[in-house]
Design a protein around this motif. Structure first.
Motif, PDB file in Angstrom:
ATOM      1  N   MET A  59       0.846  -1.188   0.000  1.00  0.00           N
ATOM      2  CA  MET A  59       0.000   0.000   0.000  1.00  0.00           C
ATOM      3  C   MET A  59       0.886   1.244   0.000  1.00  0.00           C
ATOM      4  SD  MET A  59      -2.821   1.246   2.815  1.00  0.00           S
ATOM      5  CE  MET A  59      -3.764  -0.272   2.676  1.00  0.00           C
ATOM      6  N   ASN A  60       0.870   1.981  -1.108  1.00  0.00           N
ATOM      7  CA  ASN A  60       1.708   3.169  -1.243  1.00  0.00           C
ATOM      8  C   ASN A  60       0.895   4.395  -0.845  1.00  0.00           C
ATOM      9  OD1 ASN A  60       3.396   5.230  -1.991  1.00  0.00           O
ATOM     10  ND2 ASN A  60       3.993   4.301  -3.945  1.00  0.00           N
ATOM     11  N   THR A  61       1.294   5.043   0.260  1.00  0.00           N
ATOM     12  CA  THR A  61       0.513   6.179   0.753  1.00  0.00           C
ATOM     13  C   THR A  61       0.782   7.458  -0.025  1.00  0.00           C
ATOM     14  OG1 THR A  61       2.236   6.623   2.407  1.00  0.00           O
ATOM     15  CG2 THR A  61       0.400   5.222   3.077  1.00  0.00           C
ATOM     16  N   SER A  62       1.735   7.415  -0.958  1.00  0.00           N
ATOM     17  CA  SER A  62       1.986   8.604  -1.779  1.00  0.00           C
ATOM     18  C   SER A  62       1.116   8.631  -3.020  1.00  0.00           C
ATOM     19  CB  SER A  62       3.463   8.661  -2.192  1.00  0.00           C
ATOM     20  OG  SER A  62       3.799   7.571  -3.031  1.00  0.00           O
ATOM     21  N   ASP A  63       0.419   7.532  -3.300  1.00  0.00           N
ATOM     22  CA  ASP A  63      -0.503   7.493  -4.430  1.00  0.00           C
ATOM     23  C   ASP A  63      -1.715   8.368  -4.150  1.00  0.00           C
ATOM     24  OD1 ASP A  63       1.142   5.694  -5.666  1.00  0.00           O
ATOM     25  OD2 ASP A  63      -0.026   3.929  -5.081  1.00  0.00           O
ATOM     26  N   THR A  64      -2.380   8.767  -5.219  1.00  0.00           N
ATOM     27  CA  THR A  64      -3.691   9.402  -5.084  1.00  0.00           C
ATOM     28  C   THR A  64      -4.739   8.324  -5.307  1.00  0.00           C
ATOM     29  OG1 THR A  64      -2.916  11.567  -5.805  1.00  0.00           O
ATOM     30  CG2 THR A  64      -5.272  11.122  -6.033  1.00  0.00           C
ATOM     31  N   ILE A  65      -5.646   8.191  -4.374  1.00  0.00           N
ATOM     32  CA  ILE A  65      -6.635   7.110  -4.412  1.00  0.00           C
ATOM     33  C   ILE A  65      -8.026   7.674  -4.679  1.00  0.00           C
ATOM     34  CG2 ILE A  65      -5.325   5.573  -2.908  1.00  0.00           C
ATOM     35  CD1 ILE A  65      -7.044   6.528  -0.557  1.00  0.00           C
ATOM     36  N   PHE A  66      -8.889   6.833  -5.194  1.00  0.00           N
ATOM     37  CA  PHE A  66     -10.276   7.248  -5.446  1.00  0.00           C
ATOM     38  C   PHE A  66     -11.195   6.065  -5.196  1.00  0.00           C
ATOM     39  CE2 PHE A  66      -8.656   5.634  -9.472  1.00  0.00           C
ATOM     40  CZ  PHE A  66      -9.681   4.806  -9.915  1.00  0.00           C
ATOM     41  N   ALA A  67     -12.450   6.359  -4.892  1.00  0.00           N
ATOM     42  CA  ALA A  67     -13.443   5.302  -4.654  1.00  0.00           C
ATOM     43  C   ALA A  67     -14.829   5.899  -4.657  1.00  0.00           C
ATOM     44  CB  ALA A  67     -13.180   4.603  -3.321  1.00  0.00           C
ATOM     45  N   LEU A  68     -15.804   5.070  -4.982  1.00  0.00           N
ATOM     46  CA  LEU A  68     -17.207   5.432  -4.788  1.00  0.00           C
ATOM     47  C   LEU A  68     -17.494   5.328  -3.300  1.00  0.00           C
ATOM     48  CD1 LEU A  68     -20.092   5.958  -5.968  1.00  0.00           C
ATOM     49  CD2 LEU A  68     -20.367   3.469  -6.003  1.00  0.00           C
ATOM     50  N   SER A  69     -17.912   6.417  -2.678  1.00  0.00           N
ATOM     51  CA  SER A  69     -18.081   6.422  -1.226  1.00  0.00           C
ATOM     52  C   SER A  69     -19.532   6.509  -0.785  1.00  0.00           C
ATOM     53  CB  SER A  69     -17.303   7.596  -0.609  1.00  0.00           C
ATOM     54  OG  SER A  69     -17.794   8.826  -1.083  1.00  0.00           O
ATOM     55  N   ALA A  82      -7.446   2.855  -7.588  1.00  0.00           N
ATOM     56  CA  ALA A  82      -8.617   2.611  -6.747  1.00  0.00           C
ATOM     57  C   ALA A  82      -8.182   2.363  -5.306  1.00  0.00           C
ATOM     58  CB  ALA A  82      -9.401   1.410  -7.264  1.00  0.00           C
ATOM     59  N   ALA A  83      -8.916   2.917  -4.360  1.00  0.00           N
ATOM     60  CA  ALA A  83      -8.573   2.774  -2.946  1.00  0.00           C
ATOM     61  C   ALA A  83      -8.829   1.355  -2.461  1.00  0.00           C
ATOM     62  CB  ALA A  83      -9.386   3.764  -2.116  1.00  0.00           C
ATOM     63  N   GLY A 104     -10.934   0.640   3.518  1.00  0.00           N
ATOM     64  CA  GLY A 104     -10.544   1.393   4.701  1.00  0.00           C
ATOM     65  C   GLY A 104      -9.369   2.327   4.512  1.00  0.00           C
ATOM     66  N   GLU A 105      -8.926   2.542   3.257  1.00  0.00           N
ATOM     67  CA  GLU A 105      -7.688   3.294   3.061  1.00  0.00           C
ATOM     68  C   GLU A 105      -7.857   4.781   3.346  1.00  0.00           C
ATOM     69  OE1 GLU A 105      -3.948   3.548  -0.067  1.00  0.00           O
ATOM     70  OE2 GLU A 105      -5.761   2.467  -0.652  1.00  0.00           O
ATOM     71  N   PHE A 106      -9.037   5.343   3.103  1.00  0.00           N
ATOM     72  CA  PHE A 106      -9.245   6.760   3.425  1.00  0.00           C
ATOM     73  C   PHE A 106      -9.110   6.977   4.939  1.00  0.00           C
ATOM     74  CE2 PHE A 106     -11.165   6.615  -0.760  1.00  0.00           C
ATOM     75  CZ  PHE A 106     -10.818   7.847  -1.310  1.00  0.00           C
ATOM     76  N   GLU A 143      -9.187   6.054 -13.355  1.00  0.00           N
ATOM     77  CA  GLU A 143      -8.210   4.968 -13.390  1.00  0.00           C
ATOM     78  C   GLU A 143      -7.233   5.125 -14.549  1.00  0.00           C
ATOM     79  OE1 GLU A 143      -8.292   0.148 -12.636  1.00  0.00           O
ATOM     80  OE2 GLU A 143     -10.083   1.173 -13.325  1.00  0.00           O
ATOM     81  N   ASP A 144      -7.659   5.813 -15.587  1.00  0.00           N
ATOM     82  CA  ASP A 144      -6.829   6.010 -16.766  1.00  0.00           C
ATOM     83  C   ASP A 144      -5.752   7.078 -16.552  1.00  0.00           C
ATOM     84  OD1 ASP A 144      -6.249   5.223 -19.392  1.00  0.00           O
ATOM     85  OD2 ASP A 144      -7.288   6.958 -20.221  1.00  0.00           O
TER      86      ASP A 144
END
Length: 441
Positions: free
Chosen positions: A1-11, A105-106, A109-111, A98-99
């Motif tokens: 799990m790389n915490t420097s990535d930017t993550i996204f998800a349907l919340s 994608a997160a 519980g990553e947020f 994603e492109d």
């Protein structure tokens, strides 16, 4: 799990829905919004904008919000896209994200994990947030809201500060005893407070069972001989056919359950295999599971349809409260002897069910309406609090070993307490010492 990535998800949950919320967190959140919408809206202000993919094709119109670090849920740059909640629309926007390079994608519980790592929430608040999302009853909601808002963490932080203060006084006496402005035997002044703290933690740990019942529900196991009406009662209270009901003894082989909302509390009812001697290997396993459930129950409903039940036979050896329930009241007649049951019911007519529920309510925690619910809710809370208390008691009982030994026990107590919230070894003793004494002035 790389915490420097930017993550996204349907919340925002299941689709389709009127509105779907897609959340982003990470250093490229603003850049992602720029790519999708052509511009980043003013911070913390909703802006209606068109959303397009990298080819310029319009995907939807939605409200866009941007929350710059550190004042966001995760402590990082965050963004939200509030779009229409159609499956195809959401799928298209997620595919466009994603492109993009640097986005992914997160994970589950990553947020919340990032919020913890960035100091926006502690572990107790994170657990409270998870419980708040899962809450189904009013008391579960109140308990989770107290934790998620930091109410329980404030209590633990206040205890941690008292431990830090005690260690600071000891360090002051050990290291600066020659200074004129250090009063003699400073450390002796803090032991009375440590005794009080020990009692406060003990009282708090004693409420762990209450916290467990509020969070996970009152565990009520229905037992009795075969055909006593156990499955019928479960189905009646659940208002659906949870269990198979027949005239054949031993129909129930496994432990079934249904959840009720009683006075704002969750009550989990377990239907079990009938207790009797049998050579059927499957039924014997069901009876073993029944006995295991009884040992873990908060309350047992002992059902019997017999004229003169032998209540003691079924519950001997179990240290758990028992309600004796005589069933099939609709088939009783005047020739039946007077029952010594706590309540007589009929799952066919509903007779006696209100009285049974009233008796169940007496076993729910007695919590003051509108009061704070600062209760330990997980086993790890109780274990670490118990460890902290043990170290405090060792400190109190080690006067002959010297202040340095006592200070070490208090350090271990603070470390155990810090494991509850995830804040370990964050105190700065010298800051406390120099704030209370004029050393080196």
């Amino acid at each position: 799990m790389n915490t420097s990535d930017t993550i996204f998800a349907l919340s925002s949950g299941g689709l389709p829905s009127g509105v779907a919320v897609i959340r982003l967190s990470g250093p490229a959140s603003g850049q992602a919004i720029q790519s999708l919408c052509g511009r980043v809206p003013p911070e913390r202000r909703a802006s209606l904008q068109s959303i397009r993919d990298r080819n310029g094709e319009k995907l939807d119109d939605g409200l866009i919000l941007f929350f710059p670090a550190p004042n966001s849920f995760t402590g990082e740059d965050c963004a939200e896209l509030q779009i229409h909640g159609g499956r195809a629309t959401v799928k298209a926007v997620l595919a466009a994200l994603e492109d993009m390079e640097g986005l992914r994608a997160a994970e589950a519980g990553e947020f919340s994990r990032r919020a913890f790592l960035n100091g926006r929430m502690d572990l107790v608040e994170v657990e409270g947030l998870a419980d708040l999302i899962a809450a189904e009853t009013e008391m579960q909601r109140r308990l989770a809201a107290e934790q998620a808002s930091g109410g329980l963490s404030k209590l633990y932080d206040s205890w941690a500060k008292r431990l830090t203060h005690a260690r600071a006084m000891i360090e002051a006496e050990l290291d600066f005893a020659d200074e004129d402005d250090i009063p003699g035997s400073v450390a002796s002044q803090i032991w009375h407070d440590m005794q009080k703290l020990d009692q406060e933690i003990l009282n708090h740990i004693a409420e762990a069972r209450t916290g467990e019942i509020v969070r996970d529900g009152l565990k009520v196991v229905i037992v009795g001989e075969p055909n006593a009406g156990k499955s019928s009662l479960l189905n009646y209270l659940a208002k659906r056919d949870v269990a198979i009901v027949t005239d054949v003894p031993g129909t129930t082989r496994d432990v079934l359950h249904a959840d009720l909302d009683l006075a704002g509390f969750a009550v989990r009812l377990y239907d079990t295999a009938g207790l009797r001697k049998t050579d059927d290997i499957v039924e014997r396993e069901g009876i073993r599971r029944t006995q295991s459930s009884m040992a873990e129950a908060h309350l047992v409903l002992l059902l019997s349809a017999a004229h003169k039940p032998d209540w003691h036979e079924f519950v001997q050896g179990y240290e758990v409260p028992v309600l004796r329930v005589q069933t099939k009241a609709d088939s009783r007649d005047a020739s039946w002897p007077k029952s010594d049951a706590d309540v007589i019911i009929s799952a066919r007519t509903g007779e006696g069910i209100p009285e049974l529920l009233d008796l169940l309510s007496l076993h729910l925690p007695d919590l003051e309406a509108g009061g704070a619910l600062a209760l330990p809710t997980r086993q790890r809370h109780a274990l670490n609090l118990t460890m902290a208390r043990e170290q405090i008691l060792l400190a109190l009982g080690s006067a002959e070993s010297g202040l340095d030994v006592q200070a070490e026990y208090l350090r271990l107590a603070g470390q155990a307490l810090g494991r509850v919230t995830g804040r370990v070894d964050v105190e700065n003793l010298l800051d406390v010492i120099f704030s209370e004494f004029c050393i080196g002035k």
